[in-house]
Write a protein that holds these residues in place. Structure first.
Motif, PDB file in Angstrom:
ATOM      1  N   UNK A  43      36.788  49.071  44.237  1.00 28.08           N
ATOM      2  CA  UNK A  43      37.059  48.720  45.633  1.00 28.08           C
ATOM      3  C   UNK A  43      36.303  47.444  46.021  1.00 28.08           C
ATOM      4  N   UNK A  44      35.032  47.382  45.664  1.00 27.89           N
ATOM      5  CA  UNK A  44      34.219  46.210  46.023  1.00 27.89           C
ATOM      6  C   UNK A  44      34.820  44.928  45.436  1.00 27.89           C
ATOM      7  N   UNK A  45      35.256  45.006  44.162  1.00 27.17           N
ATOM      8  CA  UNK A  45      35.753  43.809  43.481  1.00 27.17           C
ATOM      9  C   UNK A  45      37.216  43.518  43.803  1.00 27.17           C
ATOM     10  N   UNK A  46      37.923  44.519  44.315  1.00 26.45           N
ATOM     11  CA  UNK A  46      39.351  44.349  44.528  1.00 26.45           C
ATOM     12  C   UNK A  46      40.092  44.243  43.210  1.00 26.45           C
ATOM     13  N   UNK A  47      39.710  45.080  42.249  1.00 22.60           N
ATOM     14  CA  UNK A  47      40.345  45.041  40.933  1.00 22.60           C
ATOM     15  C   UNK A  47      40.876  46.437  40.629  1.00 22.60           C
ATOM     16  N   UNK A  48      41.957  46.523  39.844  1.00 24.11           N
ATOM     17  CA  UNK A  48      42.589  47.824  39.625  1.00 24.11           C
ATOM     18  C   UNK A  48      41.780  48.735  38.715  1.00 24.11           C
ATOM     19  N   UNK A  49      41.104  48.145  37.733  1.00 23.06           N
ATOM     20  CA  UNK A  49      40.393  48.976  36.755  1.00 23.06           C
ATOM     21  C   UNK A  49      38.996  48.467  36.465  1.00 23.06           C
ATOM     22  N   UNK A  50      38.024  49.372  36.609  1.00 20.56           N
ATOM     23  CA  UNK A  50      36.669  49.115  36.117  1.00 20.56           C
ATOM     24  C   UNK A  50      36.408  50.120  35.006  1.00 20.56           C
ATOM     25  N   UNK A 199      36.215  44.687  33.690  1.00 19.96           N
ATOM     26  CA  UNK A 199      37.166  44.732  34.808  1.00 19.96           C
ATOM     27  C   UNK A 199      38.522  44.195  34.346  1.00 19.96           C
ATOM     28  N   UNK A 200      39.599  44.822  34.793  1.00 17.00           N
ATOM     29  CA  UNK A 200      40.911  44.210  34.553  1.00 17.00           C
ATOM     30  C   UNK A 200      41.969  44.784  35.491  1.00 17.00           C
ATOM     31  N   UNK A 201      42.913  43.920  35.852  1.00 18.09           N
ATOM     32  CA  UNK A 201      44.066  44.376  36.645  1.00 18.09           C
ATOM     33  C   UNK A 201      45.188  44.874  35.735  1.00 18.09           C
ATOM     34  N   UNK A 202      45.019  44.682  34.431  1.00 15.03           N
ATOM     35  CA  UNK A 202      46.061  45.035  33.472  1.00 15.03           C
ATOM     36  C   UNK A 202      45.887  46.515  33.070  1.00 15.03           C
ATOM     37  N   UNK A 203      46.780  47.380  33.557  1.00 20.36           N
ATOM     38  CA  UNK A 203      46.633  48.825  33.326  1.00 20.36           C
ATOM     39  C   UNK A 203      46.726  49.186  31.840  1.00 20.36           C
TER      40      UNK A 203
END
Ligand SMILES: *Cc1c(COP(=O)(O)O)cnc(C)c1O
Length: 370
Positions: A43-50, A199-203
Motif C-alpha cells: 500500500x505504501x509503495x503503490x505496488x501490486x506485489x511485495x 517489489x513488482x507489479x508483474x503478477x
C-alpha cells in the motif's frame, strides 16, 4: 554515522511489547506479522506485489533468478555502488558490465549505458544511490528499445518519489520490472537484524519469486525450480510494521539535516554539496560531499580526531576491485568513479541529528577546508 539508539528510544515501549507478543505467539517464520507487513508495504509503495526476503543482497539475486537470466547474459550496472549489486550478478554466472556514473548525482550515466549495450545485454540495474533516483525515464527508454529488464536497487532510496516526464509519479523501486530493497538496521527503513524485499507489479513474476524464496516450492514439498531459503522473520516484520508509518517523517528529518549541511557549505569553493535531479526527491540515505582541494583524506582524519564520524562510500570503484576486475574494462571509460573515489566523503546522516551537532560538524569542516 547513525543513531539507532536514539531512534529506538522514541518507540521503545511499542517495539518491546510487540516483540514479546511475537515471541509468545511462536509464529516466528511466515507468521501473520510478515503477511501484514507485506500488505502495508504494498500500500505504501503503490505496488501490486511485495515479496519479503532475508536481506537486500538476496533480494537482488532472487529478482535476477526470477527474471530467468542465464549464465553469460550481460547485466549493466553502476561502477560506483555497494558491492552487493555486482556480487549477485557474478554469483549467478551472469556477466557484470560496470559503467561510469554522473558526477553531480552519483547515479548511473545514461550515455555510458548506451555505449555498453551488446547483443548479449539482458538487464540494467540502476542503483538509486545515496537516496535519489537514477534517471528512470531514460533507463526505461533504453530498456524498451533493446528489450531489456530493469531491476532497481532501492536499498538506499526507499520512500523516494520519482516524477516522470509526463508528470505522473511512482515510488522508487516500483518503476522497472522489479525493485529490491534492504532493511539492514542503518538503512532508511531498518529493522533490528537483516531483512529485505522485492517489489513488482508483474503478477506472474511475483508468483515465480514467491516460490523461489521458499526452496522453489509452489506446492509443499514439490520443488519445481531451484530456489533459495530467504525469509523475513516475524520479529523483524513486526518491528518494520511499527517503523513503516514513521518512514516519511524519518525522510523529512534526514532532509532537514541535509538542508542544514548544504546551506552551511554553499559558499565554499572547495566543497561540492549533493545535487538533486528535478525528477526525484532525495531521502538522503547518505549525505555525501565532494572535496575539491585534494584534502579529502586529511579531512577524514581531522573529523575523526574531533570525534565526528564520517565515511568514504566508496573508496575503490568496483571495476578496480580484485573480484570484479575484467580485462575488457578500460580506465578511460571511468573518469568519474576514478575521481569520486578520491573526493567523496559522507557525513553523519540520520533521523536524530540536532542543530547543535550539525553546527559542530559544519564549523569543524569549514575551519579546515577554506
Ligand atoms: C545495503 C545495500 C545492499 C545490500 O543489502 P543487505 O541487506 O545488506 O544485503 C545492496 N545494494 C545497495 C546499494 C546497498 O546499499
Amino acid at each position: 554515522m547513525v543513531d539507532l539508539k536514539g531512534q529506538y528510544n522514541k518507540i521503545e515501549k511499542q517495539i518491546d511489547e510487540k516483540v514479546l507478543e511475537v515471541l509468545k505467539s511462536t509464529a516466528y517464520i511466515n507468521g501473520p506479522e510478515v503477511h501484514a507487513f507485506q500488505k502495508e508495504l504494498e500500500e505504501y509503495l503503490g505496488v501490486k506485489n511485495v515479496i519479503p526476503c532475508a536481506n537486500g543482497t538476496d533480494a537482488l539475486q532472487i529478482a535476477m533468478m526470477g527474471l530467468g537470466l542465464q549464465p553469460g547474459d550481460e547485466v549493466i550496472t553502476a561502477d560506483f555502488t555497494f558491492a552487493a549489486t555486482v556480487e549477485v550478478i557474478g554469483l549467478l554466472n551472469l556477466t557484470p558490465v560496470l559503467v561510469d556514473v554522473e558526477k553531480d548525482t552519483f547515479n548511473i550515466d545514461i550515455n555510458a549505458i548506451k555505449k555498453a549495450i551488446t547483443p548479449k545485454t539482458k538487464a540494467i540495474v540502476p542503483v538509486h544511490l545515496y537516496g535519489q533516483c537514477a534517471n528512470m525515464d531514460a533507463v526505461l527508454e533504453i530498456a524498451k528499445e533493446h528489450n531489456l529488464f530493469v531491476i532497481e536497487d532501492t536499498a538506499q532510496a526507499i520512500g523516494a518519489n520519482y516524477t516522470f516526464k509526463d508528470g505522473s509519479k511512482k515510488k522508487a523501486g516500483t518503476i522497472g520490472n522489479v525493485g529490491t530493497t534492504s532493511f539492514f538496521p542503518s538503512k532508511n527503513l531498518g529493522c533490528y537484524g537483516d531483512g529485505g524485499a522485492i517489489f513488482t507489479d508483474d503478477d506472474d513474476l511475483a508468483h515465480i519469486i514467491r516460490g523461489m524464496v521458499n526452496h522453489g516450492m509452489y506446492k509443499r514439498y514439490y520443488h519445481d525450480v531451484v530456489g533459495v531459503n530467504s525469509r523475513l522473520d516475524s520479529i523483524q516484520a513486526a518491528i518494520l510494521r511499527i517503523k513503516l508509518p514513521l518512514l516519511n517523517g524519518y525522510c523529512e528529518a534526514r532532509g532537514k539535516a541535509a538542508a542544514y549541511y548544504s546551506n552551511a557549505f554553499a559558499s565554499n569553493q572547495n566543497i561540492v554539496t549533493p545535487a538533486i535531479s528535478d525528477f526525484t526527491s532525495h531521502v538522503f540515505h547518505q549525505y555525501t560531499l565532494q572535496i575539491l582541494n585534494g584534502k579529502r583524506d586529511e579531512l577524514h582524519q581531522h573529523l575523526l580526531d574531533n570525534g565526528i564520524p564520517n565515511a568514504i562510500y566508496y573508496p575503490v570503484p568496483l571495476h578496480s576491485q580484485k573480484a570484479y576486475a575484467d580485462e575488457r574494462y578500460n580506465e578511460a571509460d571511468f573518469p568519474v568513479t576514478n575521481e569520486l573515489k578520491d573526493t567523496v566523503i559522507s557525513l553523519p546522516m540520520h533521523t536524530e541529528l540536532e542543530e547543535e551537532q550539525l553546527e559542530f560538524i559544519t564549523s569543524t569542516i569549514l575551519n579546515f577546508i577554506k
